[in-house]
Design a protein around this motif. Sequence first.
Motif, PDB file in Angstrom:
ATOM      1  N   THR A   1      62.677  57.675  26.303  1.00  0.00           N
ATOM      2  CA  THR A   1      62.430  57.797  27.743  1.00  0.00           C
ATOM      3  C   THR A   1      63.654  58.345  28.464  1.00  0.00           C
ATOM      4  N   TYR A   2      64.849  57.966  28.053  1.00  0.00           N
ATOM      5  CA  TYR A   2      66.068  58.511  28.650  1.00  0.00           C
ATOM      6  C   TYR A   2      66.150  60.014  28.374  1.00  0.00           C
ATOM      7  N   GLY A   3      65.824  60.421  27.178  1.00  0.00           N
ATOM      8  CA  GLY A   3      65.846  61.843  26.819  1.00  0.00           C
ATOM      9  C   GLY A   3      64.854  62.653  27.628  1.00  0.00           C
ATOM     10  N   ILE A   4      63.670  62.103  27.876  1.00  0.00           N
ATOM     11  CA  ILE A   4      62.673  62.784  28.707  1.00  0.00           C
ATOM     12  C   ILE A   4      63.216  62.960  30.123  1.00  0.00           C
ATOM     13  N   GLY A   5      63.857  61.932  30.661  1.00  0.00           N
ATOM     14  CA  GLY A   5      64.436  62.023  32.005  1.00  0.00           C
ATOM     15  C   GLY A   5      65.510  63.091  32.100  1.00  0.00           C
TER      16      GLY A   5
ATOM     17  N   LEU B   1      62.742  49.729  17.074  1.00  0.00           N
ATOM     18  CA  LEU B   1      61.721  50.516  17.767  1.00  0.00           C
ATOM     19  C   LEU B   1      61.898  50.456  19.284  1.00  0.00           C
ATOM     20  N   ALA B   2      62.299  49.306  19.812  1.00  0.00           N
ATOM     21  CA  ALA B   2      62.545  49.203  21.253  1.00  0.00           C
ATOM     22  C   ALA B   2      63.712  50.094  21.662  1.00  0.00           C
ATOM     23  N   ALA B   3      64.746  50.134  20.844  1.00  0.00           N
ATOM     24  CA  ALA B   3      65.889  51.011  21.133  1.00  0.00           C
ATOM     25  C   ALA B   3      65.473  52.482  21.083  1.00  0.00           C
ATOM     26  N   LEU B   4      64.659  52.859  20.107  1.00  0.00           N
ATOM     27  CA  LEU B   4      64.172  54.236  20.019  1.00  0.00           C
ATOM     28  C   LEU B   4      63.302  54.599  21.218  1.00  0.00           C
ATOM     29  N   ALA B   5      62.466  53.674  21.681  1.00  0.00           N
ATOM     30  CA  ALA B   5      61.620  53.936  22.849  1.00  0.00           C
ATOM     31  C   ALA B   5      62.477  54.140  24.096  1.00  0.00           C
ATOM     32  N   ALA B   6      63.511  53.320  24.269  1.00  0.00           N
ATOM     33  CA  ALA B   6      64.405  53.475  25.418  1.00  0.00           C
ATOM     34  C   ALA B   6      65.147  54.804  25.341  1.00  0.00           C
TER      35      ALA B   6
END
Length: 145
Positions: free
Chosen positions: A38-42, A30-35
């Motif tokens: 956020t990278y995808g949003i950027g 889940l931490a990897a998916l969250a990172a």
Amino acid sequence: MKGIQQFRKNKHGFLLVDAMIGVLVVAIGLAALAALYTYGIGVMVSADRQEKAVQIAAEKIELLKAADGHSSSDIRTIVGVINAAENNKIYQDGIEYQIHAEGGNNSLSGGYLGDDNLYPVKLTVNWSDPRPQQLTLETYILTND
């Protein structure tokens, strides 16, 4: 039978360790998916700003293309209008896009050795996203001189 009961007695807490390892693996995933999210949003925001820069540059190129068939001095006048202090900055969504137009034989990267009736123009758009970004469009405009 005693062997199986003895085996089960020694395995108390085994399910607790299994559950803890499972929770740890899920938490890391889940931490990897969250990172990644956020990278995808950027990346999506950066692409949106780049798309706006392309639209701004295309509008200015269309303004220049409206001078097709006019003299090169007319095109230089339009380039001057684009570079004027009141026209060379556009604000969209809190971002300042700065526009700079350049015309003539030395404006294109690599020079121009072709038809004398084609006037080369280079248009550059700069903005910060939060790093400085730059987009350059180059084109030719038909002149009558």
